[in-house]
Design a protein around this motif. Sequence first.
Motif, PDB file in Angstrom:
ATOM      1  N   HIS A 183       0.847  -1.195   0.000  1.00  0.00           N
ATOM      2  CA  HIS A 183       0.000   0.000   0.000  1.00  0.00           C
ATOM      3  C   HIS A 183       0.888   1.253   0.000  1.00  0.00           C
ATOM      4  O   HIS A 183       1.797   1.377   0.829  1.00  0.00           O
ATOM      5  N   THR A 244      -2.513   0.572  -4.418  1.00  0.00           N
ATOM      6  CA  THR A 244      -2.117  -0.736  -3.886  1.00  0.00           C
ATOM      7  C   THR A 244      -1.747  -1.682  -5.012  1.00  0.00           C
ATOM      8  O   THR A 244      -2.415  -1.718  -6.054  1.00  0.00           O
ATOM      9  N   GLU A 269      10.355  -0.016  -2.010  1.00  0.00           N
ATOM     10  CA  GLU A 269      10.894   0.955  -1.046  1.00  0.00           C
ATOM     11  C   GLU A 269      11.537   2.116  -1.790  1.00  0.00           C
ATOM     12  O   GLU A 269      11.362   3.296  -1.414  1.00  0.00           O
ATOM     13  N   GLU A 278       4.444   7.240   1.611  1.00  0.00           N
ATOM     14  CA  GLU A 278       4.586   6.259   2.677  1.00  0.00           C
ATOM     15  C   GLU A 278       4.241   4.884   2.100  1.00  0.00           C
ATOM     16  O   GLU A 278       3.440   4.775   1.166  1.00  0.00           O
ATOM     17  N   ARG A 280       3.362   0.646   3.070  1.00  0.00           N
ATOM     18  CA  ARG A 280       3.027  -0.374   4.072  1.00  0.00           C
ATOM     19  C   ARG A 280       2.846  -1.715   3.361  1.00  0.00           C
ATOM     20  O   ARG A 280       2.186  -1.798   2.332  1.00  0.00           O
ATOM     21  N   GLU A 282       1.477  -5.602   3.450  1.00  0.00           N
ATOM     22  CA  GLU A 282       0.496  -6.496   4.078  1.00  0.00           C
ATOM     23  C   GLU A 282       0.753  -7.932   3.612  1.00  0.00           C
ATOM     24  O   GLU A 282       0.525  -8.262   2.449  1.00  0.00           O
TER      25      GLU A 282
END
Length: 409
Positions: A183, A244, A269, A278, A280, A282
């Motif tokens: 995400h 996403t 990254e 940002e 994240r 999952e």
Amino acid sequence: MAHNMTSVINDEIKSRNAEISSINKFIHANPELAYEEHKAHDAFVSALQSLGFEVTPHAFGLETAFSAEYGSGGRLVIYNAEYDALPGIGHACGHNLISSSSFAAFLGAVAALKASGQPGRVRLLGTPAEEGGGGKLKLIENGAFRDAAACLMVHPGPGHNLTAPIRGVAFVNMLANVKMRVHFTGRESHAAIAPWEGVNALDAVCLGYTAVSMLRQQIRPYERVHGVFRAAGNRANVTPADCTVEYYCRSATKRGADALWARVEKCFEGSAIATGCEMRVEPLNSYADVRPSRGLCEAYVEAMPAGTVSWNEPADILGGSTDMGDVCYQCPGFHGVFGIGTNEGESNHTKGFAAAAGTEEAYERALECGRGMAVVGWKVLSDDKFAERLRSEWETDMKDAAEGKTASA
């Protein structure tokens, strides 16, 4: 004794053809998606109860899992029955045939155990949600495979890839699969009035996609990386702030797939840093590599009609990944493949394969495999030296797996 037990097994499966065939036809005609297999679950529970077995519905904490067991003491042999289907194309992976073969194997092995009067346990385990849902991962977590001496199942594959008289393959490697959802969060802005105020999450997605595409040149031939955009913005005049992607990283071993994902993660990254987003991660349901038990494979080849089962050719008869791989990390496992009547281009996960899985010829192939698995299961239950060999080989293989070594054919 072995020959007599083979006759007992064959006679029992033959006498229960009506029950097995009914399950096969019902599941194929009523495809249900992962964790929604209520009809298949209920049909199995009803059929097993009518045959006098004690059945646990909704077993091991899963609504559409079941467990039927016979015997006491001794060793435990488990047969997996899969029955989930695919969206839009039904039983295009032939899970109705997997159910049928395991049902037959269970009945045959139980008959042998009854006739022998020996200690031992045979379990038919309904395992939902193989198609991406990771049902066996939850069953493992809840103890379904604890203390098993062996776990067996067979899977249909494209018969046009086999040359007669070969009808199946015993030693089948399948890749480990690490699945992740990434995400990206940026900042919305009006794409025309004030684009400089936005932080574009779609740019992060696209940069990551490009970086992964470049990475593919530098990975091993058997490794795979593939992904999709799950969310990529809603309107062209709004800078996308929430995007996403979902990516799968496959390799020959669980350790290798983890290492491949670490490289892919760096691509994302970097794209997050470059765009100011940002990020994240999952984790999804990741599957370990299938690591077949050599002993179980050898016994299966011996149990099947002479010359009909290849050891491991073609090696790519069934690609992809399965949660049966994780079961192989719990106990000695067998995940053989048998071919069904497909044409060129009708491999697993196609409408043509779904049609082939519903034929009488495919059902007869599944029954043949069920007989073979029942004979192997009986060998595990009755032959102490064979069972000890399986455990010893498995323990060695688990050490190899921890070092990133592939299961050797």
